[in-house]
Design a protein around this motif. Structure first.
Motif, mmCIF file in Angstrom:
data_model
loop_
_atom_site.group_PDB
_atom_site.id
_atom_site.type_symbol
_atom_site.label_atom_id
_atom_site.label_comp_id
_atom_site.label_asym_id
_atom_site.label_seq_id
_atom_site.Cartn_x
_atom_site.Cartn_y
_atom_site.Cartn_z
ATOM 1 N N TYR A 123 -1.388 1.562 -7.522
ATOM 2 C CA TYR A 123 -2.437 1.085 -7.200
ATOM 3 C C TYR A 123 -4.028 1.313 -7.190
ATOM 4 O O TYR A 123 -4.272 0.240 -7.179
ATOM 5 N N TYR A 124 -4.234 2.444 -7.254
ATOM 6 C CA TYR A 124 -5.390 2.337 -7.809
ATOM 7 C C TYR A 124 -6.263 2.538 -9.300
ATOM 8 O O TYR A 124 -6.922 2.229 -9.978
ATOM 9 N N ASN B 51 -13.066 5.878 0.781
ATOM 10 C CA ASN B 51 -12.827 4.930 1.681
ATOM 11 C C ASN B 51 -12.224 3.897 0.716
ATOM 12 O O ASN B 51 -12.852 2.368 0.804
ATOM 13 N N ASP B 52 -11.048 4.382 -0.392
ATOM 14 C CA ASP B 52 -10.457 2.781 -1.187
ATOM 15 C C ASP B 52 -11.005 2.507 -1.794
ATOM 16 O O ASP B 52 -10.379 1.697 -2.662
ATOM 17 N N GLU B 53 -11.847 3.543 -2.707
ATOM 18 C CA GLU B 53 -12.781 3.120 -3.868
ATOM 19 C C GLU B 53 -12.555 4.744 -5.076
ATOM 20 O O GLU B 53 -13.366 5.474 -4.451
ATOM 21 N N ASP C 212 0.498 -0.890 -0.026
ATOM 22 C CA ASP C 212 0.002 -0.268 -0.003
ATOM 23 C C ASP C 212 0.703 0.966 0.165
ATOM 24 O O ASP C 212 1.300 1.121 0.816
ATOM 25 N N ILE D 35 -11.038 8.884 -5.341
ATOM 26 C CA ILE D 35 -10.244 7.692 -3.768
ATOM 27 C C ILE D 35 -11.608 7.900 -2.350
ATOM 28 O O ILE D 35 -11.636 8.779 -1.780
ATOM 29 N N SER E 249 0.241 5.540 -5.745
ATOM 30 C CA SER E 249 -0.647 5.270 -5.254
ATOM 31 C C SER E 249 -1.144 5.639 -6.852
ATOM 32 O O SER E 249 -2.342 5.288 -6.594
ATOM 33 N N ARG F 139 -4.565 3.997 6.693
ATOM 34 C CA ARG F 139 -6.012 3.986 6.744
ATOM 35 C C ARG F 139 -6.637 4.117 7.624
ATOM 36 O O ARG F 139 -6.800 3.978 8.691
ATOM 37 N N LYS G 74 -11.988 7.820 4.855
ATOM 38 C CA LYS G 74 -10.814 8.178 3.808
ATOM 39 C C LYS G 74 -11.286 9.144 2.569
ATOM 40 O O LYS G 74 -11.791 8.428 1.730
#
Length: 93
Positions: free
Chosen positions: A58-59, A70-72, A3, A68, A55, A12, A16
């Motif tokens: 990663y996404y 909540n990690d979406e 991450d 992004i 980052s 995290r 977020k």
């Protein structure tokens, strides 16, 4: 895959907001719209803002700005207006 946020010392969080951007006009406008939406909703949220290549990888982001929540991955390559961001935050948080 590690991450990249944790590598940068960003922990995290349950709620977020991450904005991937750079110093171009689109990214800065998106950041401004995001701040206005958070203020409008009276939320106590910190915006993480980074131009980290790791980052982006990663996404799976190819173009900036990217939002992004909540990690979406919500959007990338376009500047969302304040009202659209408000609706997204209401739905996702």
């Amino acid at each position: 895959m590690p991450d990249p946020l944790e590598e940068e010392g960003i922990k995290r969080e349950v709620e977020k907001i991450l904005l991937l951007g750079n110093d171009n006009e689109d990214s800065l406008n998106m950041l401004d719209n995001l701040r206005k939406a958070i203020l409008y909703l009276d939320l106590d949220l910190e915006i993480k803002y980074t131009d980290s290549k790791s980052s982006m990888s990663y996404y799976g982001v190819m173009t900036l700005p990217a939002l992004i929540v909540n990690d979406e991955l919500i959007s990338y390559g376009e500047v969302l207006d304040k009202n659209k961001i408000i609706n997204i935050l209401k739905e996702k948080l």
